[in-house]
Design an enzyme around this catalytic site. Structure first.
Site, PDB file in Angstrom:
ATOM      1  N   SER A   1       0.826  -1.209   0.000  1.00 33.53           N
ATOM      2  CA  SER A   1       0.000   0.000   0.000  1.00 33.53           C
ATOM      3  C   SER A   1       0.857   1.255   0.000  1.00 33.53           C
ATOM      4  CB  SER A   1      -0.904   0.024   1.240  1.00 33.53           C
ATOM      5  OG  SER A   1      -1.780  -1.069   1.247  1.00 33.53           O
TER       6      SER A   1
HETATM    7  N1  SAH Z   1      -1.085  -4.993   3.942  1.00 35.61           N
HETATM    8  C1  SAH Z   1      -0.372  -4.776   2.723  1.00 35.61           C
HETATM    9  C2  SAH Z   1      -1.232  -4.574   1.526  1.00 35.61           C
HETATM   10  C3  SAH Z   1      -1.345  -5.868   0.800  1.00 35.61           C
HETATM   11  S1  SAH Z   1      -2.306  -5.847  -0.665  1.00 35.61           S
HETATM   12  C4  SAH Z   1       0.773  -3.822   2.897  1.00 35.61           C
HETATM   13  O1  SAH Z   1       1.477  -4.013   3.846  1.00 35.61           O
HETATM   14  O2  SAH Z   1       0.994  -2.928   2.086  1.00 35.61           O
HETATM   15  C5  SAH Z   1      -3.745  -6.683  -0.091  1.00 35.61           C
HETATM   16  C6  SAH Z   1      -3.582  -8.136   0.187  1.00 35.61           C
HETATM   17  O3  SAH Z   1      -4.860  -8.649   0.544  1.00 35.61           O
HETATM   18  C7  SAH Z   1      -3.097  -8.998  -0.976  1.00 35.61           C
HETATM   19  O4  SAH Z   1      -1.901  -9.628  -0.616  1.00 35.61           O
HETATM   20  C8  SAH Z   1      -4.232 -10.015  -1.185  1.00 35.61           C
HETATM   21  O5  SAH Z   1      -3.775 -11.321  -1.525  1.00 35.61           O
HETATM   22  C9  SAH Z   1      -4.890 -10.016   0.185  1.00 35.61           C
HETATM   23  N2  SAH Z   1      -6.264 -10.503   0.243  1.00 35.61           N
HETATM   24  C10 SAH Z   1      -7.279 -10.311  -0.647  1.00 35.61           C
HETATM   25  N3  SAH Z   1      -8.386 -10.951  -0.226  1.00 35.61           N
HETATM   26  C11 SAH Z   1      -8.058 -11.568   0.957  1.00 35.61           C
HETATM   27  C12 SAH Z   1      -8.768 -12.395   1.871  1.00 35.61           C
HETATM   28  N4  SAH Z   1     -10.047 -12.747   1.683  1.00 35.61           N
HETATM   29  N5  SAH Z   1      -8.112 -12.848   2.967  1.00 35.61           N
HETATM   30  C13 SAH Z   1      -6.827 -12.543   3.187  1.00 35.61           C
HETATM   31  N6  SAH Z   1      -6.093 -11.778   2.351  1.00 35.61           N
HETATM   32  C14 SAH Z   1      -6.704 -11.286   1.251  1.00 35.61           C
END
Ligand code: SAH
Length: 263
Positions: free
Chosen positions: A112
């Site tokens: 993010s």
């Molecule tokens: N927290 C992160 C952002 C990651 S992007 C950071 O540190 O910047 C969002 C993530 O959500 C992706 O890796 C995607 O695989 C995950 N995601 C999407 N749907 C999900 C679900 N139902 N359960 C767990 N993770 C999920």
């Protein structure tokens, strides 16, 4: 479920402006992605060899920019000054780690934008600091690492096995073993650990999963992006056993929240 809608109006009137990448704020005024001081430091690229040695200055510039963009929570700013964001991205992208942008982390996902991380964490901090916190969507583990500096107990769920493994490795390398990682479907929450004082969702669904509302403690706060095309950050406070207060914040673009596991 009784949900009271109190829209803030923040970020309104920005429809039609598209973000070039995911997990970012959609803003009418484009903020330059590099400050002058960052450009100067970027001449010495960050690699795993000099990890941490020359990242202090670009990180301080990032924190200053966050303050200029309205982030005022000292705990959050200090946490973002402490955690080396470049350690959570591919080495080839390390020199861009302190830009005001999301970056690819593989598997179609992104780390993010720093503003998004700061905004989400700050917006679940109230007069009483949350103790037990859940993140849905660990990705590379950066936001979980920042959260671990701010909250006592951090649980984070990721559905993609390879990202879960990568986050585990990166957090271990930084000795941030306090974060409890789970390979699972975050749409179901984490009923064995609930209730949570705060829930931060890092991926966007058309609707925020009901299970997550139910796993908030009374007084607890959830923040999540919501919507399919146009998305907005939504903050939901549990005000009673069966009442929640909903507030809409800025317009954003996030990667999709998906059900089930990817092994
Ligand atoms: N927290 C992160 C952002 C990651 S992007 C950071 O540190 O910047 C969002 C993530 O959500 C992706 O890796 C995607 O695989 C995950 N995601 C999407 N749907 C999900 C679900 N139902 N359960 C767990 N993770 C999920």
């Amino acid at each position: 479920m009784a949900v009271k809608d109190t829209r803030t109006g923040a970020g309104r009137g920005l429809q039609g402006i598209t973000a070039s990448n995911s997990n970012t704020r959609i803003s009418a005024t484009r903020i330059p992605s590099r400050s002058a001081s960052q450009t100067a430091t970027a001449t010495a690229p960050l690699t795993s060899d000099n990890l941490g040695l020359n990242s202090e200055r670009p990180r301080a510039a990032m924190v200053q920019r966050l303050q200029a963009q309205g982030i005022s929570n000292d705990l959050v700013l200090a946490a973002m000054q402490t955690i080396p964001r470049h350690a959570f991205v591919d080495e080839a992208l390390a020199s861009r780690a302190y830009d005001d942008a999301s970056l690819p982390i593989g598997h179609g996902q992104t780390i993010s934008q720093p503003w998004v991380v700061a905004r989400m964490i700050a917006s679940v901090c109230g007069a009483t600091m949350p103790t037990r916190v859940l993140e849905v969507g660990t990705g590379c583990g950066y936001q979980a690492a920042v959260m671990a500096q701010v909250f006592q107990q951090v649980h984070s769920i990721e559905r993609i096995r390879a990202l879960y493994d990568m986050a585990k490795e990166r957090l271990r390398a930084l000795r941030l073993t306090k974060v409890r990682l789970v390979h699972g479907d975050g749409m179901l929450g984490l009923p064995s650990v609930a209730p949570f004082d705060a829930i931060v969702v890092a991926a966007a669904g058309i609707r925020i999963p009901q299970a997550l509302f139910m796993q908030l403690s009374v007084g607890g706060v959830l923040i999540a992006p919501e919507g399919s095309g146009a998305q907005r950050l939504v903050r939901v406070t549990r005000t009673g056993a069966s009442s929640w207060n909903r507030q809409e914040l800025e317009e954003v673009r996030f990667v999709p929240l998906k059900s089930g596991l990817q092994v």
